[in-house]
Design a protein around this motif. Structure first.
Motif, PDB file in Angstrom:
ATOM      1  N   SER A 108       0.669  -1.083  -0.007  1.00  0.00           N
ATOM      2  CA  SER A 108      -0.101  -0.053   0.102  1.00  0.00           C
ATOM      3  C   SER A 108       0.634   1.119  -0.001  1.00  0.00           C
ATOM      4  O   SER A 108       0.534   2.249  -0.912  1.00  0.00           O
ATOM      5  CB  SER A 108      -0.924   0.088   1.167  1.00  0.00           C
ATOM      6  N   LEU A 109       1.639   1.260   0.909  1.00  0.00           N
ATOM      7  CA  LEU A 109       2.823   2.518   0.850  1.00  0.00           C
ATOM      8  C   LEU A 109       3.608   2.648  -0.134  1.00  0.00           C
ATOM      9  O   LEU A 109       3.661   3.882  -0.717  1.00  0.00           O
ATOM     10  CB  LEU A 109       3.463   2.502   2.079  1.00  0.00           C
ATOM     11  N   LEU A 110       4.023   1.657  -0.772  1.00  0.00           N
ATOM     12  CA  LEU A 110       4.954   1.596  -2.101  1.00  0.00           C
ATOM     13  C   LEU A 110       4.060   2.399  -3.119  1.00  0.00           C
ATOM     14  O   LEU A 110       4.527   3.190  -3.887  1.00  0.00           O
ATOM     15  CB  LEU A 110       5.813   0.414  -2.339  1.00  0.00           C
ATOM     16  N   LEU A 111       2.927   1.625  -3.234  1.00  0.00           N
ATOM     17  CA  LEU A 111       1.851   2.076  -4.368  1.00  0.00           C
ATOM     18  C   LEU A 111       1.672   3.638  -4.458  1.00  0.00           C
ATOM     19  O   LEU A 111       1.809   4.360  -5.300  1.00  0.00           O
ATOM     20  CB  LEU A 111       0.845   1.177  -4.297  1.00  0.00           C
ATOM     21  N   THR A 112       1.245   4.068  -3.026  1.00  0.00           N
ATOM     22  CA  THR A 112       0.682   5.232  -2.980  1.00  0.00           C
ATOM     23  C   THR A 112       1.979   6.208  -3.235  1.00  0.00           C
ATOM     24  O   THR A 112       2.115   7.335  -4.105  1.00  0.00           O
ATOM     25  CB  THR A 112       0.528   5.652  -1.667  1.00  0.00           C
ATOM     26  N   SER A 113       3.105   5.964  -2.810  1.00  0.00           N
ATOM     27  CA  SER A 113       4.483   6.818  -2.965  1.00  0.00           C
ATOM     28  C   SER A 113       4.916   6.874  -4.094  1.00  0.00           C
ATOM     29  O   SER A 113       5.111   8.105  -4.678  1.00  0.00           O
ATOM     30  CB  SER A 113       5.461   6.257  -1.854  1.00  0.00           C
ATOM     31  N   ILE A 114       4.897   5.708  -4.981  1.00  0.00           N
ATOM     32  CA  ILE A 114       5.395   5.661  -6.287  1.00  0.00           C
ATOM     33  C   ILE A 114       4.475   6.450  -7.307  1.00  0.00           C
ATOM     34  O   ILE A 114       5.107   7.185  -7.991  1.00  0.00           O
ATOM     35  CB  ILE A 114       5.614   4.449  -6.907  1.00  0.00           C
ATOM     36  N   ASN A 115       3.243   6.205  -7.106  1.00  0.00           N
ATOM     37  CA  ASN A 115       2.109   7.003  -7.959  1.00  0.00           C
ATOM     38  C   ASN A 115       2.350   8.475  -7.608  1.00  0.00           C
ATOM     39  O   ASN A 115       2.185   9.302  -8.512  1.00  0.00           O
ATOM     40  CB  ASN A 115       0.620   6.456  -7.637  1.00  0.00           C
ATOM     41  N   ASN A 116       2.392   9.005  -6.291  1.00  0.00           N
ATOM     42  CA  ASN A 116       2.599  10.358  -6.135  1.00  0.00           C
ATOM     43  C   ASN A 116       3.928  10.892  -6.788  1.00  0.00           C
ATOM     44  O   ASN A 116       3.843  12.137  -7.494  1.00  0.00           O
ATOM     45  CB  ASN A 116       2.504  10.548  -4.587  1.00  0.00           C
ATOM     46  N   ILE A 117       4.810  10.298  -6.727  1.00  0.00           N
ATOM     47  CA  ILE A 117       6.424  10.584  -7.138  1.00  0.00           C
ATOM     48  C   ILE A 117       5.903  10.683  -8.922  1.00  0.00           C
ATOM     49  O   ILE A 117       6.410  11.688  -9.261  1.00  0.00           O
ATOM     50  CB  ILE A 117       7.287   9.704  -6.807  1.00  0.00           C
ATOM     51  N   THR A 118       5.602   9.943  -9.399  1.00  0.00           N
ATOM     52  CA  THR A 118       5.258   9.775 -10.945  1.00  0.00           C
ATOM     53  C   THR A 118       4.392  10.998 -11.228  1.00  0.00           C
ATOM     54  O   THR A 118       4.750  11.388 -12.301  1.00  0.00           O
ATOM     55  CB  THR A 118       4.764   8.474 -11.219  1.00  0.00           C
ATOM     56  N   LEU A 149      12.872  12.942  -9.889  1.00  0.00           N
ATOM     57  CA  LEU A 149      11.757  12.238  -9.607  1.00  0.00           C
ATOM     58  C   LEU A 149      11.242  10.790 -10.432  1.00  0.00           C
ATOM     59  O   LEU A 149      10.952   9.704  -9.844  1.00  0.00           O
ATOM     60  CB  LEU A 149      10.506  13.165  -9.341  1.00  0.00           C
ATOM     61  N   TYR A 150      11.500  11.199 -11.836  1.00  0.00           N
ATOM     62  CA  TYR A 150      11.249   9.919 -12.347  1.00  0.00           C
ATOM     63  C   TYR A 150      12.248   8.762 -12.214  1.00  0.00           C
ATOM     64  O   TYR A 150      11.854   7.687 -12.185  1.00  0.00           O
ATOM     65  CB  TYR A 150      11.285  10.290 -13.946  1.00  0.00           C
ATOM     66  N   LEU A 151      13.589   9.035 -12.279  1.00  0.00           N
ATOM     67  CA  LEU A 151      14.435   8.097 -11.907  1.00  0.00           C
ATOM     68  C   LEU A 151      14.150   7.426 -10.732  1.00  0.00           C
ATOM     69  O   LEU A 151      14.332   6.302 -10.356  1.00  0.00           O
ATOM     70  CB  LEU A 151      15.889   8.901 -11.899  1.00  0.00           C
ATOM     71  N   ALA A 152      13.623   8.038  -9.638  1.00  0.00           N
ATOM     72  CA  ALA A 152      13.445   7.532  -8.297  1.00  0.00           C
ATOM     73  C   ALA A 152      12.388   6.723  -8.357  1.00  0.00           C
ATOM     74  O   ALA A 152      12.288   5.647  -7.864  1.00  0.00           O
ATOM     75  CB  ALA A 152      13.250   8.732  -7.145  1.00  0.00           C
ATOM     76  N   ALA A 153      11.363   7.223  -9.098  1.00  0.00           N
ATOM     77  CA  ALA A 153      10.261   6.336  -9.059  1.00  0.00           C
ATOM     78  C   ALA A 153      10.685   5.057  -9.736  1.00  0.00           C
ATOM     79  O   ALA A 153      10.184   3.786  -9.642  1.00  0.00           O
ATOM     80  CB  ALA A 153       9.159   7.166  -9.879  1.00  0.00           C
ATOM     81  N   THR A 154      11.605   4.999 -11.100  1.00  0.00           N
ATOM     82  CA  THR A 154      11.904   4.071 -11.665  1.00  0.00           C
ATOM     83  C   THR A 154      12.529   2.912 -10.577  1.00  0.00           C
ATOM     84  O   THR A 154      12.403   1.758 -10.866  1.00  0.00           O
ATOM     85  CB  THR A 154      12.695   4.193 -12.913  1.00  0.00           C
ATOM     86  N   ALA A 328       2.312   5.403 -16.518  1.00  0.00           N
ATOM     87  CA  ALA A 328       3.072   4.760 -15.467  1.00  0.00           C
ATOM     88  C   ALA A 328       2.336   4.376 -14.450  1.00  0.00           C
ATOM     89  O   ALA A 328       2.100   3.309 -13.724  1.00  0.00           O
ATOM     90  CB  ALA A 328       4.501   5.281 -15.217  1.00  0.00           C
ATOM     91  N   SER A 329       1.392   5.518 -13.821  1.00  0.00           N
ATOM     92  CA  SER A 329       0.720   5.488 -12.665  1.00  0.00           C
ATOM     93  C   SER A 329      -0.377   4.444 -13.060  1.00  0.00           C
ATOM     94  O   SER A 329      -0.717   3.763 -11.847  1.00  0.00           O
ATOM     95  CB  SER A 329       0.170   6.887 -12.573  1.00  0.00           C
ATOM     96  N   VAL A 330      -0.792   4.584 -14.247  1.00  0.00           N
ATOM     97  CA  VAL A 330      -2.088   3.728 -14.203  1.00  0.00           C
ATOM     98  C   VAL A 330      -1.678   2.081 -14.436  1.00  0.00           C
ATOM     99  O   VAL A 330      -2.314   1.468 -13.683  1.00  0.00           O
ATOM    100  CB  VAL A 330      -2.636   3.786 -16.078  1.00  0.00           C
ATOM    101  N   VAL A 331      -0.576   1.908 -15.029  1.00  0.00           N
ATOM    102  CA  VAL A 331       0.124   0.414 -14.944  1.00  0.00           C
ATOM    103  C   VAL A 331       0.289   0.139 -13.622  1.00  0.00           C
ATOM    104  O   VAL A 331      -0.044  -0.970 -13.107  1.00  0.00           O
ATOM    105  CB  VAL A 331       1.349   0.666 -15.796  1.00  0.00           C
ATOM    106  N   ASN A 332       0.935   1.048 -12.788  1.00  0.00           N
ATOM    107  CA  ASN A 332       1.388   0.637 -11.313  1.00  0.00           C
ATOM    108  C   ASN A 332       0.334   0.394 -10.610  1.00  0.00           C
ATOM    109  O   ASN A 332       0.127  -0.624  -9.706  1.00  0.00           O
ATOM    110  CB  ASN A 332       2.061   1.679 -10.717  1.00  0.00           C
ATOM    111  N   THR A 333      -0.991   1.123 -10.801  1.00  0.00           N
ATOM    112  CA  THR A 333      -2.176   0.859 -10.005  1.00  0.00           C
ATOM    113  C   THR A 333      -2.911  -0.454 -10.484  1.00  0.00           C
ATOM    114  O   THR A 333      -3.273  -1.105  -9.480  1.00  0.00           O
ATOM    115  CB  THR A 333      -3.018   2.129 -10.210  1.00  0.00           C
TER     116      THR A 333
END
Length: 416
Positions: A108-118, A149-154, A328-333
């Protein structure tokens, strides 16, 4: 005595001589002492001696007593070993439960964090592309921030896709459920009493089999999240035949029951297990595609953000810089919000359940000595309960399979 004399004198003075003698005699009578009341103060020496003699005699086992009551006192060493295993199993239940909750929180936390960063990176890239013609605008700061931010999300997404937190959480839930079941089995053996070395070894092997099937560490022993071929999960040791003799000479087995069990194996093989392996293959392919697509889109977003406003015609860089983050946010979700890894593990575990049932039935059928098998009537009831059916429904499924062959449409299990 003085009070008694006074009463007798009064009665004598107010009656005739004959009645006076009767009343005086009645007034002088003392209450009779009951022998039962005295016995309460006299120690029963004779009865105590009899009790002692009876206790001493009961210590000597008689032949008739051994024949009528063949109950044997439990072996203290075996009981102690079972308690040690029970304590270890109870500890593992808590460990898997706590770690499962932790890994579910990771998802849950990683999903929320990565989507916010992306999405933040995509927003910065869009703002940077919109202010390229504005003099003095902080274009370079927005470009660098978006790319970073993109590199961190990747990087975070690659790690998340590698460990699959939703699948890890499902593994720990399965392990906790199986360990609770084993804990109940051990408590039943202890309550029945008289455990043997075979019971101790069987419980020990089951604990180790669950440890191998659902390991706790992530490094080194983590299960392969993207196997080349979907195989059923295996969390049980090699099946060992046990004897539980019934009331008749065939231990509850018959030719019809054997044929029924063979048909149940065939139904589970061609319908239930095959269906879950097929669904597992689809879930695995979807998870692989999403695992590749997510980091690829965030990487394209980082490249697009880096080349924003590098030339007057910067529209080509704006597309990956903005659209890459949104996609990327859609795919990650879909992947981690939909818990595709958990779905794959659930299908794999269900296929493993049917494989375990097949091995359990086959291990009994391969034993030619009926007395060495599990009791047939109890075994049939256990199979019916595990498949969520009554005995009549189980027999109907076997009869339908025998009649229709491979064209049977009904699944063996009604639970899942």
């Amino acid at each position: 005595m003085a009070a008694i004399n006074q009463v007798s004198y009064f009665l004598c003075s107010s009656s005739s001589s004959s009645s006076r003698r009767d009343l005086a005699r009645a007034s002088i009578q003392f209450p009779k002492i009951q022998t039962n009341s005295l016995s309460a103060f006299i120690p029963k020496i004779q009865s105590n001696i009899g009790v002692v003699e009876e206790m001493e005699f009961s210590r000597i086992p008689s032949k008739n007593q051994n024949k009528n009551n063949p109950k044997v006192s439990p072996d203290p060493e075996m009981m102690e070993k079972l308690y040690v295993i029970l304590e270890a199993v109870s500890d593992r239940v808590e460990m898997h439960k706590n770690i499962g909750e932790q890994r579910n929180n990771w998802n849950s936390l990683l999903l929320t964090s990565i989507n916010n960063i992306t999405l933040s990176a995509a927003t910065m890239a869009g703002i940077a592309s919109a202010i390229t013609s504005v003099p003095g605008a902080p274009l370079e700061a927005l470009k660098v921030s978006s790319s970073f931010l993109y590199l961190a999300a990747t990087g975070m997404l690659i790690i998340m896709n590698k460990i699959q937190p939703s699948q890890l959480a499902e593994e720990q839930r399965n392990a906790a459920r199986l360990l609770k079941q084993l804990e109940s089995e051990i408590k039943t053996k202890i309550a029945i009493g008289n455990p043997t070395l075979s019971d101790v070894n069987d419980s020990m092997n089951k604990v180790l089999a669950i440890d191998r099937a659902y390991p706790l560490p992530l490094l080194g022993v983590m299960l392969e999240k993207f196997p080349a071929k979907v195989e059923p999960a295996v969390w049980w040791p090699e099946k060992r035949r046990t004897s539980a003799k019934g009331q008749n000479g065939k231990n509850g087995w018959s030719v019809d029951l054997e044929e029924e069990m063979r048909e149940i194996i065939r139904v589970l093989e061609i319908k239930d297990k095959e269906d879950y392996l097929r669904l597992g293959e689809k879930a695995l392919k979807l998870n692989k595609a999403l695992t590749i697509a997510g980091p690829l889109l965030t990487g394209l977003g980082a490249i697009g953000s880096a080349f924003l406003a590098s030339s007057p015609q910067n529209s080509w860089a704006m597309v990956p810089g903005v659209m890459g983050g949104a996609m990327a946010s859609v795919v990650n979700t879909v992947q981690h919000g939909g818990q595709v890894g958990m779905v794959f593990e659930m299908y794999r575990s269900n296929a493993g359940f049917f494989r375990m049932m097949e091995e359990s039935i086959e291990s009994n059928l391969k034993e030619r000595d009926w007395e060495s098998r599990e009791n047939g009537e109890l075994f049939e009831m256990k199979v019916a309960l595990q498949l969520g059916r009554s005995l009549s429904e189980l027999r109907d499924v076997a009869a339908s399979s025998s009649r229709l062959g491979s064209d049977i449409d009904e699944f063996g299990s009604k639970l899942f």
